[in-house]
Design an enzyme around this catalytic site. Structure first.
Site, short mmCIF file in Angstrom:
data_model
loop_
_atom_site.label_atom_id
_atom_site.label_comp_id
_atom_site.label_asym_id
_atom_site.label_seq_id
_atom_site.Cartn_x
_atom_site.Cartn_y
_atom_site.Cartn_z
N LEU A 8 21.47 47.49 61.43
CA LEU A 8 22.99 47.66 60.85
C LEU A 8 23.01 47.03 59.80
O LEU A 8 22.86 45.77 59.45
CB LEU A 8 23.79 47.19 62.09
N GLY A 11 28.42 47.23 56.79
CA GLY A 11 29.43 46.16 56.69
C GLY A 11 29.41 46.00 55.00
O GLY A 11 28.70 46.10 54.27
N ARG A 15 33.35 38.87 52.05
CA ARG A 15 33.60 37.46 51.80
C ARG A 15 32.40 36.85 50.73
O ARG A 15 32.54 35.71 50.30
CB ARG A 15 33.20 36.59 53.19
N GLY A 104 21.19 43.64 59.16
CA GLY A 104 20.73 43.34 58.00
C GLY A 104 21.09 42.16 57.24
O GLY A 104 20.42 41.98 56.46
N GLU A 154 33.69 39.00 73.37
CA GLU A 154 34.06 38.79 71.86
C GLU A 154 35.16 37.60 71.88
O GLU A 154 36.11 37.60 72.64
CB GLU A 154 34.50 39.87 71.09
N ASN A 359 -13.97 35.87 26.28
CA ASN A 359 -13.00 34.64 26.18
C ASN A 359 -12.12 35.00 24.87
O ASN A 359 -12.45 35.75 23.70
CB ASN A 359 -14.09 33.68 25.27
#
Ligand code: UD1
Ligand code: MG
Length: 449
Positions: A8, A11, A15, A104, A154, A359
């Protein structure tokens, strides 16, 4: 038992105060969502679905670059975690086996934990990953008797007694695919948030006579990122874990707290990493190689016995064979440096192949860019490039060839040839002193007058 993964990632992450979708913020130089994806890979998933929404195109691009077999589905409106999982229904239609749901923005889930959840499926129809929270805050609470789970409530919907429960929901769940989508179809949104809660499937399962169980993990594993502060704290935690793992795996870190790792940094046993080294994504350092202080590496491979730095920069596509030496203030990009070759001081080597034991003297530069195109430089086995040579690509220097110091090499040099590409030196006997005497006399005259 086959497994599919749903991650998921729809979102907004408001914030974070960012234009970048939250799941693309880097942790250990790797977007958050790839941490979840890579963690889930340990289950060898048959299908992987990432549910995107905010910044979906950008997230999809990062996922595609990592693994083009991952399917992206879009959740246009974020109506809750059950609604997010629902978006994967069509993509998994008819697929057998289990589904594991990951977030996620939750990057620390360990492989062993996912395996324990899968094992618990032998006992329970729905398995939820829970943890004892030091501060349960706003997490969903697990109403459980021992390992048997009754329901998840919840925070917003919980009574004072339920809020006193410290066993919390991580969000990771595992169930049979068909069962999961049957239960999700029954989830409503009559709750404090007006959302479709994935967590409701537990009570729904129990009503149907199915069993639900909890697997516990350490709280540190379930840490989710919601703010820049949490991201910074997660970075500190991530680095601490990588340093500890490197030490446990037999790597010498002279000052562990000064070394920074990417999510996929691989250091072999007996590799030595000195102070203040930064690893970007995609670095492999084999056993017994040494990365000296103040070096920066990304997208490169360092073989056994090679020594890099101090103060070296290896950029993507740098391939160092065994016993190569890359010294101070040397930058290597998209270049194969073969066994035993040395580029020890102040050089740029880009888009090149350097043969075994060649070199490159101090200040050698491959001039790989003409302002529009990039060109390759090839240097043969055992060639010796004098200091301050400009190799104007495309150009090839043969095996055992010798290039005089200060040369600008614009055309190919055959094997075993000597090439000089610079102004011829003129020497005037006595003239140096005469010039200096004249200058000193002029200064003395000035001081008097
Ligand atoms: C969720 C859980 C809670 C748990 C907590 C752990 C539910 C209802 N609650 O709460 O029990 O303790 O996680 O962190 O599941 N997402 C979408 N689409 C949506 C909603 C969410 O993709 O419509 C994604 C988010 O981007 C995020 C994850 O799902 O990655 C979790 O969503 P979030 O809103 O953070 O859920 P919480 O309220 O924290
Ligand atoms: Mg959350």
């Amino acid at each position: 038992m086959s497994v599919s993964l749903i991650i998921l990632a729809a979102g907004q992450g408001s914030r974070m105060q960012s234009d970048l979708p939250k799941v693309l913020h880097p942790l250990g130089a790797t977007p958050l969502v790839l941490h979840a994806l890579r963690a889930g890979r340990v289950l060898d998933p048959e299908h992987v679905i990432v549910v995107v929404g905010h910044g979906g195109a950008a997230v999809a691009k990062v996922i595609a670059a990592e693994d083009d077999r991952v399917q992206i589905v879009t959740q246009t409106e974020q109506l809750g975690t059950a609604h997010a999982v629902e978006q994967a229904r069509a993509a998994l239609d008819g697929v057998g086996g289990d589904v594991v749901v990951l977030y996620g923005d939750t990057p620390f889930i360990r492989a062993e934990t996912l395996q324990a959840m899968q094992a618990a499926r032998a006992v329970h129809d729905v398995v939820v990953l829970g943890f004892e929270a030091a501060d349960p805050g706003r997490y969903g609470r697990l109403v459980a008797q021992g390992d048997a789970l009754e329901r998840i409530v919840e925070f917003k919907d919980a009574t004072a007694a339920e809020r006193a429960i410290s066993l919390c929901n991580s969000g990771v769940i595992c169930a049979d695919r068909a069962t999961l989508f049957d239960l999700i179809a029954a989830v409503g949104n009559d709750n404090a948030a007006g959302e479709y809660y994935l967590t409701d499937i537990v009570a729904l399962a129990r009503e149907r006579g199915l069993s639900a169980g909890v697997v516990r993990c350490d709280e540190a594993e379930t840490l989710g990122i919601n703010t820049r502060t949490e991201l910074a704290e997660a970075e500190t935690r991530f680095q601490a874990r990588m340093r500890a793992e490197a030490l446990e795996n037999g790597v010498t870190l002279s000052a562990p707290e000064t070394v920074y790792f990417a999510q996929d940094t691989y250091l072999g046993r007996d590799a030595v990493v000195e102070q203040f080294v930064v690893f970007g994504p995609g670095v492999t350092v084999e056993s017994g190689a040494t990365v000296r202080a103040f070096s920066h590496l990304e997208g490169c491979h360092v073989s056994r016995g090679a020594v890099v730095g101090p103060y070296a920069r290896l950029r993507p596509g740098a391939e160092l064979a065994e016993d190569v030496r890359i010294g101070n203030f040397v930058e290597v990009k998209n270049a194969q440096i073969d066994e035993g070759a040395k580029v020890n001081h102040l050089s740029y080597v880009g888009d090149a192949t350097i043969g075994p034991r060649a070199n490159l003297g101090a200040g050698t530069v491959t001039c790989n860019y003409d302002g529009v195109f990039k060109h390759r430089t090839e240097i043969g086995e055992g060639a010796f490039i004098g200091s301050s040579t400009m190799l104007v690509a495309p150009v090839r220097v043969g095996a055992q060839a010798l290039i005089g110091s200060g040369s600008v090499i614009t055309s190919d040099v055959p094997d075993e040839a000597l090439a000089l590409g610079r102004g011829r030196q003129e020497t005037k006997p006595g003239l140096g002193k005469r010039l200096m005497d004249r200058l000193r006399a002029a200064k003395a005259a000035q001081a008097k007058g």
